[in-house]
Design a protein around this motif. Sequence first.
Motif, PDB file in Angstrom:
ATOM      1  N   MET A   1       0.833  -1.197   0.000  1.00  0.00           N
ATOM      2  CA  MET A   1       0.000   0.000   0.000  1.00  0.00           C
ATOM      3  C   MET A   1       0.872   1.252   0.000  1.00  0.00           C
ATOM      4  SD  MET A   1      -2.921   1.491   0.031  1.00  0.00           S
ATOM      5  CE  MET A   1      -4.102   0.196   0.400  1.00  0.00           C
ATOM      6  N   LYS A   2       0.506   2.199  -0.838  1.00  0.00           N
ATOM      7  CA  LYS A   2       1.145   3.500  -0.839  1.00  0.00           C
ATOM      8  C   LYS A   2       0.205   4.508  -0.166  1.00  0.00           C
ATOM      9  CE  LYS A   2       3.290   2.636  -5.364  1.00  0.00           C
ATOM     10  NZ  LYS A   2       3.347   3.113  -6.774  1.00  0.00           N
ATOM     11  N   PHE A   3       0.794   5.524   0.427  1.00  0.00           N
ATOM     12  CA  PHE A   3       0.013   6.619   0.995  1.00  0.00           C
ATOM     13  C   PHE A   3       0.463   7.917   0.336  1.00  0.00           C
ATOM     14  CE2 PHE A   3      -0.437   3.359   4.176  1.00  0.00           C
ATOM     15  CZ  PHE A   3      -1.752   3.490   4.588  1.00  0.00           C
ATOM     16  N   THR A   4      -0.517   8.674  -0.138  1.00  0.00           N
ATOM     17  CA  THR A   4      -0.259   9.917  -0.852  1.00  0.00           C
ATOM     18  C   THR A   4      -0.896  11.080  -0.103  1.00  0.00           C
ATOM     19  OG1 THR A   4      -0.056   8.902  -3.034  1.00  0.00           O
ATOM     20  CG2 THR A   4      -0.767  11.192  -2.980  1.00  0.00           C
ATOM     21  N   LEU A   5      -0.151  12.145   0.050  1.00  0.00           N
ATOM     22  CA  LEU A   5      -0.646  13.345   0.703  1.00  0.00           C
ATOM     23  C   LEU A   5      -1.255  14.277  -0.330  1.00  0.00           C
ATOM     24  CD1 LEU A   5      -0.659  14.976   3.456  1.00  0.00           C
ATOM     25  CD2 LEU A   5       1.303  16.204   2.489  1.00  0.00           C
ATOM     26  N   SER A   6      -2.499  14.663  -0.124  1.00  0.00           N
ATOM     27  CA  SER A   6      -3.125  15.663  -0.984  1.00  0.00           C
ATOM     28  C   SER A   6      -2.895  17.051  -0.402  1.00  0.00           C
ATOM     29  CB  SER A   6      -4.631  15.407  -1.097  1.00  0.00           C
ATOM     30  OG  SER A   6      -5.264  16.472  -1.787  1.00  0.00           O
ATOM     31  N   VAL A   7      -2.537  17.990  -1.267  1.00  0.00           N
ATOM     32  CA  VAL A   7      -2.352  19.372  -0.829  1.00  0.00           C
ATOM     33  C   VAL A   7      -3.436  20.280  -1.405  1.00  0.00           C
ATOM     34  CG1 VAL A   7       0.129  19.131  -0.471  1.00  0.00           C
ATOM     35  CG2 VAL A   7      -0.730  19.827  -2.722  1.00  0.00           C
ATOM     36  N   ALA A   8      -4.527  19.687  -1.824  1.00  0.00           N
ATOM     37  CA  ALA A   8      -5.608  20.463  -2.444  1.00  0.00           C
ATOM     38  C   ALA A   8      -6.090  21.574  -1.526  1.00  0.00           C
ATOM     39  CB  ALA A   8      -6.779  19.536  -2.774  1.00  0.00           C
ATOM     40  N   MET A   9      -6.218  22.763  -2.090  1.00  0.00           N
ATOM     41  CA  MET A   9      -6.828  23.921  -1.465  1.00  0.00           C
ATOM     42  C   MET A   9      -6.069  24.442  -0.242  1.00  0.00           C
ATOM     43  SD  MET A   9     -10.893  23.081  -2.027  1.00  0.00           S
ATOM     44  CE  MET A   9     -10.844  21.389  -1.432  1.00  0.00           C
ATOM     45  N   ASN A  10      -4.812  24.025  -0.104  1.00  0.00           N
ATOM     46  CA  ASN A  10      -3.962  24.561   0.959  1.00  0.00           C
ATOM     47  C   ASN A  10      -3.210  25.787   0.462  1.00  0.00           C
ATOM     48  OD1 ASN A  10      -3.409  22.655   3.591  1.00  0.00           O
ATOM     49  ND2 ASN A  10      -4.288  21.522   1.880  1.00  0.00           N
ATOM     50  N   PRO A  11      -2.817  26.672   1.362  1.00  0.00           N
ATOM     51  CA  PRO A  11      -2.031  27.835   0.943  1.00  0.00           C
ATOM     52  C   PRO A  11      -0.756  27.399   0.231  1.00  0.00           C
ATOM     53  CG  PRO A  11      -2.811  28.123   3.194  1.00  0.00           C
ATOM     54  CD  PRO A  11      -3.126  26.710   2.805  1.00  0.00           C
ATOM     55  N   LEU A  12      -0.446  28.063  -0.850  1.00  0.00           N
ATOM     56  CA  LEU A  12       0.703  27.657  -1.648  1.00  0.00           C
ATOM     57  C   LEU A  12       2.011  27.761  -0.872  1.00  0.00           C
ATOM     58  CD1 LEU A  12      -1.521  27.918  -3.802  1.00  0.00           C
ATOM     59  CD2 LEU A  12       0.162  28.967  -5.316  1.00  0.00           C
ATOM     60  N   GLU A  13       2.091  28.680   0.066  1.00  0.00           N
ATOM     61  CA  GLU A  13       3.317  28.837   0.830  1.00  0.00           C
ATOM     62  C   GLU A  13       3.556  27.675   1.793  1.00  0.00           C
ATOM     63  OE1 GLU A  13       0.176  31.545   2.823  1.00  0.00           O
ATOM     64  OE2 GLU A  13       0.780  30.945   0.789  1.00  0.00           O
ATOM     65  N   HIS A  14       2.573  26.794   1.973  1.00  0.00           N
ATOM     66  CA  HIS A  14       2.743  25.603   2.811  1.00  0.00           C
ATOM     67  C   HIS A  14       3.328  24.421   2.041  1.00  0.00           C
ATOM     68  CE1 HIS A  14      -0.529  26.772   6.029  1.00  0.00           C
ATOM     69  NE2 HIS A  14       0.414  27.676   5.892  1.00  0.00           N
ATOM     70  N   PHE A  15       3.299  24.483   0.721  1.00  0.00           N
ATOM     71  CA  PHE A  15       3.598  23.303  -0.087  1.00  0.00           C
ATOM     72  C   PHE A  15       4.977  22.708   0.192  1.00  0.00           C
ATOM     73  CE2 PHE A  15       0.562  23.646  -4.006  1.00  0.00           C
ATOM     74  CZ  PHE A  15      -0.521  23.694  -3.151  1.00  0.00           C
ATOM     75  N   ALA A  16       6.007  23.522   0.225  1.00  0.00           N
ATOM     76  CA  ALA A  16       7.365  23.008   0.382  1.00  0.00           C
ATOM     77  C   ALA A  16       7.524  22.275   1.705  1.00  0.00           C
ATOM     78  CB  ALA A  16       8.385  24.138   0.266  1.00  0.00           C
ATOM     79  N   ASP A  17       7.041  22.869   2.794  1.00  0.00           N
ATOM     80  CA  ASP A  17       7.167  22.237   4.101  1.00  0.00           C
ATOM     81  C   ASP A  17       6.320  20.973   4.198  1.00  0.00           C
ATOM     82  OD1 ASP A  17       9.005  23.721   5.804  1.00  0.00           O
ATOM     83  OD2 ASP A  17       7.634  25.401   5.573  1.00  0.00           O
ATOM     84  N   LEU A  18       5.129  20.992   3.608  1.00  0.00           N
ATOM     85  CA  LEU A  18       4.299  19.789   3.620  1.00  0.00           C
ATOM     86  C   LEU A  18       4.976  18.652   2.866  1.00  0.00           C
ATOM     87  CD1 LEU A  18       0.731  21.316   3.015  1.00  0.00           C
ATOM     88  CD2 LEU A  18       1.687  20.478   5.177  1.00  0.00           C
ATOM     89  N   ALA A  19       5.588  18.964   1.740  1.00  0.00           N
ATOM     90  CA  ALA A  19       6.264  17.930   0.953  1.00  0.00           C
ATOM     91  C   ALA A  19       7.453  17.348   1.709  1.00  0.00           C
ATOM     92  CB  ALA A  19       6.714  18.508  -0.388  1.00  0.00           C
TER      93      ALA A  19
END
Length: 289
Positions: A1-19
């Motif tokens: 099983m793989k787990f994928t994080l969705s970043v839909a509708m989150n502030p763009l400035e959060h993307f790098a840290d979330l990844a």
Amino acid sequence: MKFTLSVAMNPLEHFADLARTAEECGFSSIALPDSLFYSETVSADYPYTPDGSRFWTEETPWSDPLVAAAAMGAVTSEIEFYTSVLKLGSRNPVLLARQVNSVAALTGGRFGLGLGVGWSPEEFEWCGAPYERRGKRVDEAIDVLRLILDGGMVEYHGEFFDFGKLRMSPTPPKRVPFYIGGHTDVALRRAVRVADGWSSAMMKFDDLRETIERLRALLAENGRADDPFEYQAVCIDKFGLDGYRAQAEIGVTDIITMPWVFDGIGFDGELAAKKDSIKKFGDEIIARF
């Protein structure tokens, strides 16, 4: 099983840290949504809510998913990215091939292309693409994308797209997988015909099981029963370790999730709280699966 994080509708400035956090905590991929713009009115119903309404507003943040993948790829080394799903009907496939080619190269091949037709007539028409015969046009666009992305000097002469010999360099470091989104029988048949997997929108468990069974039957009919095939799922009524195991039992291979939602944190919540939720999910779910 793989787990994928969705970043839909989150502030763009959060993307790098979330990844970065998702990579550290065992997630396989980041799922990137697509929305070109918010039109004040739409002349078609949104297909994935009971009443056809959109569940986001004109102020909801969106990024071009390929730009986002390149940005997050620059601050990570292993986690992969895929669009879930990009609306192909309103885009020119030759221009899109150039973008995909670039992202695949910049991320070292850590990119997959999830594709859908698109549902809003305004997105088609205001981007210069016809809404009529959109399915046939998308089928041809997929052929164009695969032809160009596979490398070499190629040409294409179809009903909707026509070009002489061309080559885009560099060729992606590895084959870009295609995933098809959509719940209709036409979409499922398209996935079986041209793709490496299928990606769901929001679905209940029983509907998800029926759809996977249908896809397996279609794969068998098309001589693909033994081919690797991804089932990417957004299940809205089975959660937790037992729920995810139940999804695995019906054939899901990739669970798309937002861990902070289970902790009562909204899309516009604090970044630190979202990161804590990702870490907890990694410890309590991924590490024990």
